[in-house]
Enzyme design. Structure first.
Site, PDB file in Angstrom:
ATOM      1  N   VAL A 104      -2.741  -4.116  -8.105  1.00 39.92           N
ATOM      2  CA  VAL A 104      -1.615  -5.025  -8.291  1.00 39.92           C
ATOM      3  C   VAL A 104      -1.852  -6.241  -7.405  1.00 39.92           C
ATOM      4  CG1 VAL A 104       0.890  -5.313  -8.159  1.00 39.92           C
ATOM      5  CG2 VAL A 104      -0.079  -3.059  -8.709  1.00 39.92           C
ATOM      6  N   CYS A 105      -1.668  -7.416  -7.967  1.00 40.54           N
ATOM      7  CA  CYS A 105      -1.788  -8.657  -7.199  1.00 40.54           C
ATOM      8  C   CYS A 105      -3.160  -8.730  -6.519  1.00 40.54           C
ATOM      9  CB  CYS A 105      -0.633  -8.739  -6.216  1.00 40.54           C
ATOM     10  SG  CYS A 105      -0.364 -10.368  -5.499  1.00 40.54           S
ATOM     11  N   THR A 106      -3.198  -9.031  -5.230  1.00 34.89           N
ATOM     12  CA  THR A 106      -4.473  -9.193  -4.536  1.00 34.89           C
ATOM     13  C   THR A 106      -5.124  -7.876  -4.167  1.00 34.89           C
ATOM     14  OG1 THR A 106      -3.263  -9.505  -2.457  1.00 34.89           O
ATOM     15  CG2 THR A 106      -3.943 -11.489  -3.654  1.00 34.89           C
TER      16      THR A 106
END
Length: 319
Positions: A104-106
């Protein structure tokens, strides 16, 4: 039914919503279908971690004691902006053993550092896509979608995109009805297709400061099949076409025509993805008028025809 183990990795500086969003989806699925998921959180050393917002999270167990998971989920957050060799080493060894590897995300940065995204298509939060591509040239970074599936590896954009991806996994595992029940409980859409852009027309353009222009933006979104020429839109706010076009661009950062084009394209994409409406019906409902006009718009913006777009991207319901 085989219970699937979902292991969520925790670390200092993690984004709490990257953790709790997907966790709530899988926990909700477990409540809906008992025995479907076992959700665990783990951190190196097993001690509490402090999220980027200051929230303290207490893991269930140390990573060293974690079982091989069916879903290994790596969230993002400010903590991914600094090296963490022990966690990278753990992911390099244990990541390939997971049935599905999810970020998720970075969190995608951590997977890339461990070499787990080499040769794969992936995404991350739009603000970090350039960094991911620059630092890890072996990764085929796609900055547009909210999530990307490449084999058993799935990467998602920022924060709430993790919920979308988790719902897609639940639908794949347990069917649409279960995913819909979870989505309704969380008061979110069942599915924003993974290929949906991180930037919608409303996000890509600034929100106008003046209320009449904001109202026009909303009206365009709700009526893509209406007459959305500059003259017609200007009349709605009692401005001359020239004054309206100048004010709209000054306050939104884009021209009325480009804003309308993006709204219509998004509307057509949603209809092609989520309905069985024919191309001619979609073209009328989206304001193109004719299938040929919609085809030209799709080819120009997406490099593909509406029919091919539907074939490639319309989701299928898990059986």
């Amino acid at each position: 039914m085989t219970q699937r183990t979902v292991l969520v990795v925790l670390f200092d500086g993690v984004q709490s919503l990257d953790v709790t969003g997907p966790l709530e989806v899988f926990a909700g699925a477990e409540k809906t279908v008992p025995g479907s998921y076992r959700v665990l959180t783990a951190a190196l050393g097993g001690g509490p971690v402090r999220s980027s917002s200051g929230l303290t999270l207490v893991p269930d167990l140390p990573l060293a004691e974690a079982p091989a998971p069916d879903v290994l989920l790596v969230p993002g957050g400010a903590g991914t902006r600094r090296p963490d060799p022990p966690l990278t080493d753990w992911l390099r060894v244990h990541g390939p053993r997971a049935g599905r590897l999810v970020s998720v995300c970075t969190g995608a940065v951590r997977l890339a550092e461990a070499g787990l995204l080499d040769g794969r298509r992936a995404t991350t939060h739009w603000a970090f896509c350039d960094r991911l591509a620059r630092d890890h040239p072996a990764v085929r970074v796609d900055p547009d979608p909210i999530y990307v599936r490449d084999g058993h590896v799935a990467t998602s954009a920022g924060v709430t995109a993790g919920i979308d991806l988790a719902l897609a996994l639940v639908e794949e595992d347990l069917g649409r009805d279960t995913a819909l029940t979870v989505a309704r409980h969380l008061v979110v859409f069942l599915r924003r297709p993974g290929n949906q852009a991180q930037f919608s027309a409303q996000l890509a353009a600034q929100t106008a400061r003046r209320e009449p222009l904001r109202d026009v933006q909303q009206w365009i979104t709700e009526h893509p099949d209406a007459d959305l020429g500059v003259e017609s839109l200007a009349a709605r706010v009692s401005l001359s076409p020239r004054h309206f076009a100048r004010a709209f661009r000054a306050e939104t950062g884009t021209t009325p025509g480009r804003y309308v084009d993006r709204v219509r394209l998004e509307h057509a994409r949603r209809l092609l993805e989520d309905t069985g409406d024919g191309v001619e019906q979609v073209s009328r409902a989206s304001g193109y008028g004719t299938p040929e006009a919609m085809r030209r718009a799709f080819v120009k913006a997406l490099g593909t025809s509406p029919a091919e777009y539907r074939r490639r991207f319309r989701p299928t319901t898990a059986r």
